[in-house]
Design a protein around this motif. Structure first.
Motif, PDB file in Angstrom:
ATOM      1  N   GLU A 104       1.793   7.657   7.477  1.00 42.07           N
ATOM      2  CA  GLU A 104       3.180   7.205   7.568  1.00 42.07           C
ATOM      3  C   GLU A 104       3.636   6.512   6.278  1.00 42.07           C
ATOM      4  OE1 GLU A 104       4.333   5.372  11.386  1.00 42.07           O
ATOM      5  OE2 GLU A 104       2.294   5.887  12.042  1.00 42.07           O
ATOM      6  N   TYR A 105       2.697   6.277   5.378  1.00 37.88           N
ATOM      7  CA  TYR A 105       3.001   5.682   4.083  1.00 37.88           C
ATOM      8  C   TYR A 105       2.994   6.780   3.027  1.00 37.88           C
ATOM      9  CZ  TYR A 105       1.511   1.134   6.059  1.00 37.88           C
ATOM     10  OH  TYR A 105       1.370  -0.002   6.808  1.00 37.88           O
ATOM     11  N   LYS A 106       3.661   6.535   1.924  1.00 36.44           N
ATOM     12  CA  LYS A 106       3.482   7.394   0.749  1.00 36.44           C
ATOM     13  C   LYS A 106       2.380   6.734  -0.055  1.00 36.44           C
ATOM     14  CE  LYS A 106       5.399   9.708  -3.113  1.00 36.44           C
ATOM     15  NZ  LYS A 106       6.061  10.917  -3.299  1.00 36.44           N
ATOM     16  N   TYR A 107       1.238   7.421  -0.150  1.00 39.08           N
ATOM     17  CA  TYR A 107       0.111   6.819  -0.853  1.00 39.08           C
ATOM     18  C   TYR A 107      -0.505   7.776  -1.861  1.00 39.08           C
ATOM     19  CZ  TYR A 107      -3.025   9.316   2.410  1.00 39.08           C
ATOM     20  OH  TYR A 107      -3.688  10.270   3.142  1.00 39.08           O
ATOM     21  N   MET A 108      -1.087   7.163  -2.887  1.00 39.70           N
ATOM     22  CA  MET A 108      -1.913   7.919  -3.820  1.00 39.70           C
ATOM     23  C   MET A 108      -3.355   7.673  -3.431  1.00 39.70           C
ATOM     24  SD  MET A 108      -2.236   5.658  -7.297  1.00 39.70           S
ATOM     25  CE  MET A 108      -3.955   6.046  -7.498  1.00 39.70           C
ATOM     26  N   GLU A 138       7.576   4.965  -8.386  1.00 37.25           N
ATOM     27  CA  GLU A 138       7.689   3.719  -7.614  1.00 37.25           C
ATOM     28  C   GLU A 138       7.689   3.949  -6.116  1.00 37.25           C
ATOM     29  OE1 GLU A 138      10.774   1.030  -8.781  1.00 37.25           O
ATOM     30  OE2 GLU A 138      10.286   1.252 -10.909  1.00 37.25           O
ATOM     31  N   SER A 139       7.912   5.183  -5.681  1.00 36.94           N
ATOM     32  CA  SER A 139       7.963   5.474  -4.243  1.00 36.94           C
ATOM     33  C   SER A 139       6.607   5.323  -3.556  1.00 36.94           C
ATOM     34  CB  SER A 139       8.516   6.876  -4.004  1.00 36.94           C
ATOM     35  OG  SER A 139       7.712   7.839  -4.664  1.00 36.94           O
ATOM     36  N   TYR A 140       5.516   5.322  -4.332  1.00 29.53           N
ATOM     37  CA  TYR A 140       4.200   5.133  -3.727  1.00 29.53           C
ATOM     38  C   TYR A 140       4.060   3.694  -3.234  1.00 29.53           C
ATOM     39  CZ  TYR A 140       2.521   9.670  -5.251  1.00 29.53           C
ATOM     40  OH  TYR A 140       2.348  11.022  -5.412  1.00 29.53           O
ATOM     41  N   GLN A 141       3.526   3.555  -2.021  1.00 26.98           N
ATOM     42  CA  GLN A 141       3.381   2.241  -1.396  1.00 26.98           C
ATOM     43  C   GLN A 141       1.953   1.717  -1.428  1.00 26.98           C
ATOM     44  OE1 GLN A 141       5.084   4.199   2.154  1.00 26.98           O
ATOM     45  NE2 GLN A 141       6.265   2.314   2.370  1.00 26.98           N
ATOM     46  N   LEU A 142       0.991   2.628  -1.467  1.00 23.37           N
ATOM     47  CA  LEU A 142      -0.412   2.246  -1.351  1.00 23.37           C
ATOM     48  C   LEU A 142      -1.285   3.097  -2.265  1.00 23.37           C
ATOM     49  CD1 LEU A 142      -0.813   2.529   2.558  1.00 23.37           C
ATOM     50  CD2 LEU A 142      -0.239   0.448   1.295  1.00 23.37           C
ATOM     51  N   CYS A 143      -2.456   2.552  -2.557  1.00 24.01           N
ATOM     52  CA  CYS A 143      -3.558   3.330  -3.125  1.00 24.01           C
ATOM     53  C   CYS A 143      -4.669   3.263  -2.083  1.00 24.01           C
ATOM     54  CB  CYS A 143      -4.035   2.742  -4.445  1.00 24.01           C
ATOM     55  SG  CYS A 143      -5.490   3.585  -5.107  1.00 24.01           S
ATOM     56  N   VAL A 180      -7.717  -0.038   1.058  1.00 26.63           N
ATOM     57  CA  VAL A 180      -6.297   0.142   0.755  1.00 26.63           C
ATOM     58  C   VAL A 180      -5.822  -0.995  -0.143  1.00 26.63           C
ATOM     59  CG1 VAL A 180      -3.982   0.275   1.784  1.00 26.63           C
ATOM     60  CG2 VAL A 180      -5.950   1.247   3.001  1.00 26.63           C
ATOM     61  N   TRP A 181      -5.070  -0.633  -1.155  1.00 26.09           N
ATOM     62  CA  TRP A 181      -4.395  -1.597  -2.029  1.00 26.09           C
ATOM     63  C   TRP A 181      -2.893  -1.388  -1.824  1.00 26.09           C
ATOM     64  CZ3 TRP A 181      -3.228  -0.707  -7.803  1.00 26.09           C
ATOM     65  CH2 TRP A 181      -2.718  -1.866  -8.382  1.00 26.09           C
ATOM     66  N   GLU A 182      -2.235  -2.407  -1.346  1.00 26.08           N
ATOM     67  CA  GLU A 182      -0.802  -2.336  -1.106  1.00 26.08           C
ATOM     68  C   GLU A 182      -0.060  -2.761  -2.346  1.00 26.08           C
ATOM     69  OE1 GLU A 182       2.278  -3.555   2.443  1.00 26.08           O
ATOM     70  OE2 GLU A 182       0.493  -4.776   2.149  1.00 26.08           O
ATOM     71  N   PHE A 183       0.887  -1.928  -2.784  1.00 30.12           N
ATOM     72  CA  PHE A 183       1.653  -2.243  -3.989  1.00 30.12           C
ATOM     73  C   PHE A 183       2.743  -3.238  -3.682  1.00 30.12           C
ATOM     74  CE2 PHE A 183       0.653   2.415  -5.121  1.00 30.12           C
ATOM     75  CZ  PHE A 183      -0.533   2.080  -5.694  1.00 30.12           C
TER      76      PHE A 183
END
Length: 183
Positions: A104-108, A138-143, A180-183
């Motif tokens: 549900e997140y945009k993640y790399m 910038e649309s990425y929310q997480l790694c 998970v790393w949250e931006f």
């Protein structure tokens, strides 16, 4: 001379990434070295690195023109480029972070991060991730990445820079942590 960060784009960059990967590959290290130094698990190829680089920046740290660290990144849509990583992506799809499935997140995906032995302990891993974050949309929310339970050095270093354990699983060979790393 200071360390500079660039995006890997040349064959020379990719060759140096593969050399550093080979030096730190779990199968090239004794169990004692793995515990002391950490290790990388996936074996990439030149073609795979180029495919990844076409999708998302592959950040490298250079000292005197030589790759001394790298952060290989993938998009969540790259599930099938490395068959050994399919279980990781499938696990990500089942993992919940802050009440929502990761999907549900945009993640790399942190595809692999490595720092040459002579440059460890200088915060380079964190700088590689920060530089990757700076270079992706910038649309990425997480790694999101996975770390073998055997690789406690890597797990502790990732946690120190802000990664959180979101889940764990066993792939039939060993236990893994989804972090998970949250931006």
């Amino acid at each position: 001379m200071e360390i500079v960060f660039e995006t890997a784009v040349t064959d020379h960059h990719f060759e140096q990434i593969l050399d550093l990967q080979k030096q730190n590959l779990y199968s090239s290290l004794s169990p004692e070295q793995q515990i002391q130094q950490g290790f990388v698990f996936a074996e990439h190829t030149m073609d795979r690195l180029k495919t990844m680089a076409a999708e998302i920046p592959q950040v490298i740290a250079l000292y005197n023109g030589k790759v001394v660290g790298y952060n290989l990144a993938m998009t969540s849509g790259m599930k099938n480029i490395l068959p050994s990583l399919v279980p990781m992506f499938e696990e990500f799809e089942k993992t919940v972070f802050k009440g929502k499935l990761l999907g549900e997140y945009k993640y790399m995906v942190g595809g692999q991060v490595c720092v040459a032995a002579a440059f460890r302990g200088q915060g380079l891993l964190s700088k590689l991730y920060q530089e990757t974050r700076r270079r992706i949309p910038e649309s990425y929310q997480l790694c999101v990445t996975e770390i073998s339970d055997r690789n406690q050095n890597s797990l502790k270093t990732h946690q120190k820079m802000g990664f959180e354990i979101a889940g764990s699983y066993h792939d039939g060979q060993e236990p893994w942590n989804v972090v998970v790393w949250e931006f």
